[in-house]
Scaffold this motif. Structure first.
Motif, PDB file in Angstrom:
ATOM      1  N   GLU A  95      79.133   2.475  -3.124  1.00 47.81           N
ATOM      2  CA  GLU A  95      79.611   3.481  -4.062  1.00 47.81           C
ATOM      3  C   GLU A  95      81.120   3.644  -3.983  1.00 47.81           C
ATOM      4  O   GLU A  95      81.734   4.107  -4.922  1.00 47.81           O
ATOM      5  CB  GLU A  95      78.933   4.817  -3.799  1.00 47.81           C
ATOM      6  CG  GLU A  95      77.486   4.844  -4.214  1.00 47.81           C
ATOM      7  CD  GLU A  95      76.898   6.224  -4.086  1.00 47.81           C
ATOM      8  OE1 GLU A  95      77.595   7.146  -3.635  1.00 47.81           O
ATOM      9  OE2 GLU A  95      75.731   6.367  -4.444  1.00 47.81           O
ATOM     10  N   PHE A  96      81.708   3.277  -2.871  1.00 49.47           N
ATOM     11  CA  PHE A  96      83.143   3.399  -2.706  1.00 49.47           C
ATOM     12  C   PHE A  96      83.731   2.018  -2.472  1.00 49.47           C
ATOM     13  O   PHE A  96      83.124   1.168  -1.830  1.00 49.47           O
ATOM     14  CB  PHE A  96      83.493   4.303  -1.518  1.00 49.47           C
ATOM     15  CG  PHE A  96      83.147   5.740  -1.750  1.00 49.47           C
ATOM     16  CD1 PHE A  96      84.060   6.578  -2.356  1.00 49.47           C
ATOM     17  CD2 PHE A  96      81.906   6.247  -1.390  1.00 49.47           C
ATOM     18  CE1 PHE A  96      83.755   7.910  -2.591  1.00 49.47           C
ATOM     19  CE2 PHE A  96      81.589   7.562  -1.618  1.00 49.47           C
ATOM     20  CZ  PHE A  96      82.513   8.401  -2.219  1.00 49.47           C
ATOM     21  N   LYS A 100      82.373   3.429 -10.785  1.00 45.44           N
ATOM     22  CA  LYS A 100      81.325   3.825 -11.722  1.00 45.44           C
ATOM     23  C   LYS A 100      80.481   2.642 -12.174  1.00 45.44           C
ATOM     24  O   LYS A 100      79.450   2.826 -12.768  1.00 45.44           O
ATOM     25  CB  LYS A 100      81.951   4.487 -12.943  1.00 45.44           C
ATOM     26  CG  LYS A 100      82.652   5.777 -12.628  1.00 45.44           C
ATOM     27  CD  LYS A 100      83.273   6.375 -13.858  1.00 45.44           C
ATOM     28  CE  LYS A 100      84.017   7.645 -13.491  1.00 45.44           C
ATOM     29  NZ  LYS A 100      84.689   8.244 -14.638  1.00 45.44           N
ATOM     30  N   GLU A 159      88.091   4.503  -3.313  1.00 48.39           N
ATOM     31  CA  GLU A 159      87.857   5.201  -4.569  1.00 48.39           C
ATOM     32  C   GLU A 159      86.412   4.960  -5.011  1.00 48.39           C
ATOM     33  O   GLU A 159      85.891   3.857  -4.867  1.00 48.39           O
ATOM     34  CB  GLU A 159      88.830   4.682  -5.628  1.00 48.39           C
ATOM     35  CG  GLU A 159      88.753   5.401  -6.944  1.00 48.39           C
ATOM     36  CD  GLU A 159      89.814   4.916  -7.906  1.00 48.39           C
ATOM     37  OE1 GLU A 159      90.471   5.768  -8.510  1.00 48.39           O
ATOM     38  OE2 GLU A 159      89.980   3.695  -8.053  1.00 48.39           O
ATOM     39  N   LYS A 160      85.787   5.989  -5.553  1.00 47.69           N
ATOM     40  CA  LYS A 160      84.413   5.853  -6.023  1.00 47.69           C
ATOM     41  C   LYS A 160      84.416   5.062  -7.340  1.00 47.69           C
ATOM     42  O   LYS A 160      85.224   5.316  -8.222  1.00 47.69           O
ATOM     43  CB  LYS A 160      83.788   7.223  -6.250  1.00 47.69           C
ATOM     44  CG  LYS A 160      82.307   7.157  -6.500  1.00 47.69           C
ATOM     45  CD  LYS A 160      81.691   8.530  -6.485  1.00 47.69           C
ATOM     46  CE  LYS A 160      80.191   8.403  -6.630  1.00 47.69           C
ATOM     47  NZ  LYS A 160      79.548   9.704  -6.544  1.00 47.69           N
TER      48      LYS A 160
END
Length: 145
Positions: free
Chosen positions: A106-107, A90, A87-88
């Motif tokens: 990022e993931f 934030k 999952e990305k």
């Protein structure tokens, strides 16, 4: 002679009950006390919770579940799953439980989960392996309200 048979029967019943309870506590459920304020307002310090240790042998971890992980001190930590494998994410302000360094991907890596306490002021997110998850909190038994 009958008294001895009755005593042996009673002792064997208590032994069987003791063994069954020991197996349940070792492999199926555990009872633990919340030792910090990191899960407030969901769980408060000194709340007593029941942990299902068998759930993730049959089912997958789901996002937003309250899970129990074992830290390096062999204490249970209670956290909420906020990120799933691949999952990305934030945020970049979390630490890897194994290496204690900032992760810049990022993931979320495969077989890793991002967990954090509900009290975001007093807790940071950490990246953990699926094997670190001991179980899921299924019930708060004390205090009742």
């Amino acid at each position: 002679m009958n008294k001895i048979k009755v005593i042996i029967k009673e002792i064997s019943i208590y032994l069987i009950i003791t063994v069954v309870v020991a197996i349940i506590v070792k492999y199926i459920v555990a009872i633990d006390v919340v030792f910090d304020k990191k899960m407030e307002p969901s769980l408060y310090k000194n709340d007593v919770v029941v942990i299902n240790k068998l759930i993730y042998k049959s089912f997958e971890v789901k996002k937003y579940e309250v899970v129990v992980i074992k830290n390096k001190d062999s204490r249970y930590l209670i956290k909420r799953v906020i990120g799933m494998p691949l999952e990305k994410i934030k945020t970049r302000n979390f630490r890897n439980q194994e290496e204690n360094v900032c992760v810049i991907d990022e993931f979320i890596p495969l077989s890793k989960y991002l967990v954090m306490g509900d009290n975001k002021e007093n807790d940071g997110a950490i990246l953990i392996n699926k094997e670190d998850i001991v179980g899921r909190v299924i019930l708060k038994i004390w205090p009742l309200f």
